[in-house]
Structures are given as C-alpha cells and as structure tokens.
Write a protein that holds these residues in place. Sequence first.
Motif: not given
Length: 645
Positions: A63, A67, A71
């Motif tokens: 994860r 992420s 980003e």
Amino acid sequence: MASEAYCGPLNPGQLEAVTFEKKHALVLAGPGCGKTKVIVARAAHLISTGVPPERILILTFTRLAASEIIERVELAMRDSHIGLRGATFHTWCSTILRNSQGLFGPMDFTVMQRDDQLQLFKMSLARQAPKGGLPCPASICDLYSEVRNTLKKFDQVLARRLPRFVGQRDDIVAVIQDYEERKRQCNYVDFDDLLFKVMRKIEKSPEHRAWLGLQYDYILVDEMQDTNPLQWALLQPLTEWATLFCVGDDAQSIYGFRGADFQNVHCFQKRLPDSAILRLQQNYRSTQEILDLSNWLMSVSPIHYGKNLRAVCGSGHVPELHTFNDAQEEAFWIAKDLVRRHKSGVPWQSHMVLVRTRLDAEIIKEAFAEYKVPFVYLSSTPLFETGHIKDVLSALRVVANHRDELGWMRYLTLWAGVGEVTATKVSNQMIEQSNIGACLELLSSEKKIPKALIEVLQAILALPKQVSAMIKTASTLMTEILKEKYKDDWHVRQHDFNTVQMTAESYVSILAFLEDYVLEQYRAAVDKKSKLRDAVCLTTIHSAKGSERNVCYVPQLSVGRYPSKSAIGDADSVEEERRVLYVAVTRAKKELILTRHLPSDWELQKGRWPTKTKVENGEQSGLDIATQLHDSYFLKTLPSCLVKL
C-alpha cells in the motif's frame, strides 16, 4: 515531451519506455535504474495525452508503494484530486468483491489474518482428525495457499511439500473442505480467496471478464517479477481490453517460496506476442565497482539475464570480501567496524547489514549489544499483529460481523470466567443469529458471561460510525482485563492505542479499516522507523528490497547460506539464491563489504560437513572441504572486481 515536462529529465531508455505506443510492454529495470520514476512518468504521460485517470490502474505489492506513486503523479500533474487508482493485487480484488453489487459474491465478508487461518484449520483438524496423525495447521495452510497461488494440482504440491503424508491425501482434503465450509458459514475470506474468487469468475464467465476488463484502458504493474501464476491469471484475460505496462527485474525475482513465478517475466513476450521488452540499465544508485560485481554475478549464471548496469555516479571503492574463523568473530568484526566508522564521523544510519534469515540476525544483534551499536531491525512484529491490539479489535470485529467465530473466541476468552468450552458453545450460537442485537440478547441469558463484556459491545454500537472513537471506547473499557493479561509490559503497550486511534481517524467502516491493515502484506520497502533516529539498519534481504544505504555489509556469505542448504542440488532454487545475493549487493551506494566464516567444530561434529572424504591423493579433512566450498557456487572464481582480505 509532455512526460519530461511533468516528471523531469528522462534518459533515452526511460523516455522510450514512458512514451511506448505499441500494445503491451515489459520494462526490465535494473536496481537503481528509476523504475518508479518510469511508472510515474508513464501515468503522467498517458493522462497528459488524454487518457482519463480513472481508466488507468496501477498495481503494486505494498500500500505504501501504491500511495507514493499516486502522490508523485499528483505532484507531477499539480492536481491532488486527479482520480488515479493505485492498489495492491489484494486490495484491488477486495474492492472488486465489495463494489460489484454482488456480481462476484457476498460483499459483507471479514478478511482473515494468518493466525485466524491457523486457528480455523486447528478447529477443522479437531473435527476431522481428532486422533491426530495429520500435518500441523500451519503445514496444511501453506499447502492450501501454494495450490491456489501456483495453480498447480493438489497432488503435485502435496507430494513435493509433504511427501510423507501422500497416503493421507483424502484426510487432508477433508480438513480443507471443512475449513472452506466454516469460512462460508462465518462470512470469512482468507488472503488468497480475494484473488482466487475474482480469478475464477473471470476465467469461467465472459460476462464477468468483460465487466472488469471494460473498466480499464491501461494497467501498470510494478515489481512484475514478484507476481505468481494466480496474479498472472488475473491480468492476462484483461489484455483483450486493457494495455499492460509492466515494470520489474528478472534478476530480483526472490519470492519463489511465496509462489512468485520467474516465468511471468521470462515468458512475457511468448504469452503476449504483440508485446515488447524494453531495458533500463543506467544505474543512479551505486558506484561502477559495485555494479561490476553485480554484473559479474549474473554473467556467470546459466540463465541469460543480459545485465550490464552502468553507473551514472562514477567510480568508488572496490567491494571487499573478509573471511573469519567463526560466526562470532565475523559478527563482532562488523560491530567493531561500525563503531570505527561512527567515531570517524559517519552517521550510524548510513549503514545497512543484510542477513539471509531472521535467525542469522541473532548473532549480529548480540554483537551490536556488546559494542553498543544502535540499530533498527526491520522484521519486527507490526503493531497490528500484537496481542493487545488484536484483543481490542476483536470487539470491533464481532460488532461488524456477528458471524465472526474467531473474533468471538478471542473476545470471549479475554474475560475471567469464560473458558474455551463456554466460548466455543457461545461462538457457535452466534453464527446462527440474525444480527448483533440478537447476539447481545443471547449473551445476556448466559450465566457465565460477565456483564462488562456485553457493555463494551453496547458502547461500541452506541457510537457514531467513527472507527477511532470505537477503538478509544473499547480500549478504555477493556483496560483492566488487558492490564492484567499484559502486566509484565503494560506500561509500554498502553501507549499503542493512541497510534491505532490516529491511524483509524479517517475510517467510518470497521471492516474497511481492518481490511486495509490485514492487506498490507509481503514486505515494506523501508520501515519508516529506521529513518526516525540515527541507527544501523539490520534487515533480512527480503525485507530490504527498495532500500539502500551508503555502506552495506552482507555477512555469512558461506555455503549453507548462499545458496542455502535446502537449495543445493535444485538448479531453480540455487538460481533464486543467486538473485537473493544480487538484491543484497545492489543495496550498496558507495561501499560493499562481504563477510564469511569457516564452519565451527560443532558444525563439523554434527555432520554439516563430512569429516573426511576420498580424493585422488588420499583423504581431505572436513575443514579442508568446507574451505573449498567457500569458493564454490557464486564465488567459485573470485572476480577482479572483488578484493579478498
């Protein structure tokens, strides 16, 4: 090009990959060659050329990695609400199961952790084989998982993994069938089910396959070398609609023991004939001397990897190989060398020690303690796997899914006066109830159930849908029983609940919260706590992928470790061990120090090495043979790019 404008300069190989316009592509990116930058730039390029962000799916193995990629794309596009989707394979499939309006089956399931699986297998064994004689729960669980992840025949995996139990095949199958039935009754989904259920549906049903495939134009896959046959079976059917863009490194395929299939990379073009293989070989991490050793390691392999990494940062120290009399001398030398470097002004955190297994780390830890070397060990138990956190979360589990038998067992047995017999009886009754309200009524009628036990659940139910508030309430009301259970170190544990509460602040669904942290599996790139203080990073190699340090030590480089004893004699396993070593040496940026030790007298006496053997001119001692073995396999002929000290 638009991609360069968004993501900064790209070298020619990266630019070719990012702007590739044919159908499917596999980008073989060596360590330190900017594979994440390529994925980010690829996504930005597609969006800038008109592809809707919601039509792009990015799949990773953690994860954290997902992420971070999202980003970076948002930063590159200067849009923090771009709508791009990133997930692990497991969270992706979980989302499909939950958001498909029942198309893929029930949506109100609870995802089991590993220890939940083992407990359920333990119960199935007790029902199906009360007299024993079958493999332990962990062995059956691993067997069951391998069958599904590798898509191999059950009998084939059984014969390889548990050969002495082949005659009890039908009994083992009965245990697995009981386990599967119990999962169905309790609305459980285990880790592998998430992928397996989706794969089976799209494999058998054109309707399901089209429903899923039509959602995407592009699927970007990170760490392709770590995918297993089950994951490939999820991807390949979607290539009718979506373009695959996979990034990985065949030389870093080191998760065979978890089902990862080296052939997913090596046979990519055969499986997808209208695809291309692109290579990234400009390394931005290590000096050329370190890369010379890693290139050599791959070049002497019987498999053609085609690795020729070139350093952008130029030259530096030649890698060193040190040999010691025993493991203790080796470990203490590493500790003393770290102290020497620190006294000369080098921060502790500039160093990493990469061990083969967790057991290998123990003697290093002893040496660090002796010489007061501060360190962070990356394979420590995650917070969400600690007992006191699981105890509190068990209360939330049963509120969210009243058929969660294992959640009930853990929660009920926490309380004084509730033993295994009572907890088992009550848990079985809970499965038959229509809702949590009916469960609370039944609990109230049970004489052995403490009133405080029921009050905790009532308090959670009375709260608004805010998971952090539920955790705070449950941990507060359960303080006394937890304080007694963990009295030896409660003063340390009690502060963990604040961390869990902060983690849960954005959640309104208990199941979503629990699932997010169950699904963070495999390894994390670099544990963030290793950067919070000045400390040496001690890690297993499998936990170190994606990380780097200026100075890296690779200890215990002896036969029995590289390759491991279990691998010797199996060509595929030995080759994976070579890749493990490759991953280790390519973590170093400026200095690489390899160490090894001779076998101890104890090892000789216990038969790890033969005491003597016949040779042409008489006999050799076991020690002589062991010494020769040190220069066999991966270091049989020491290359000029390695200094032997």
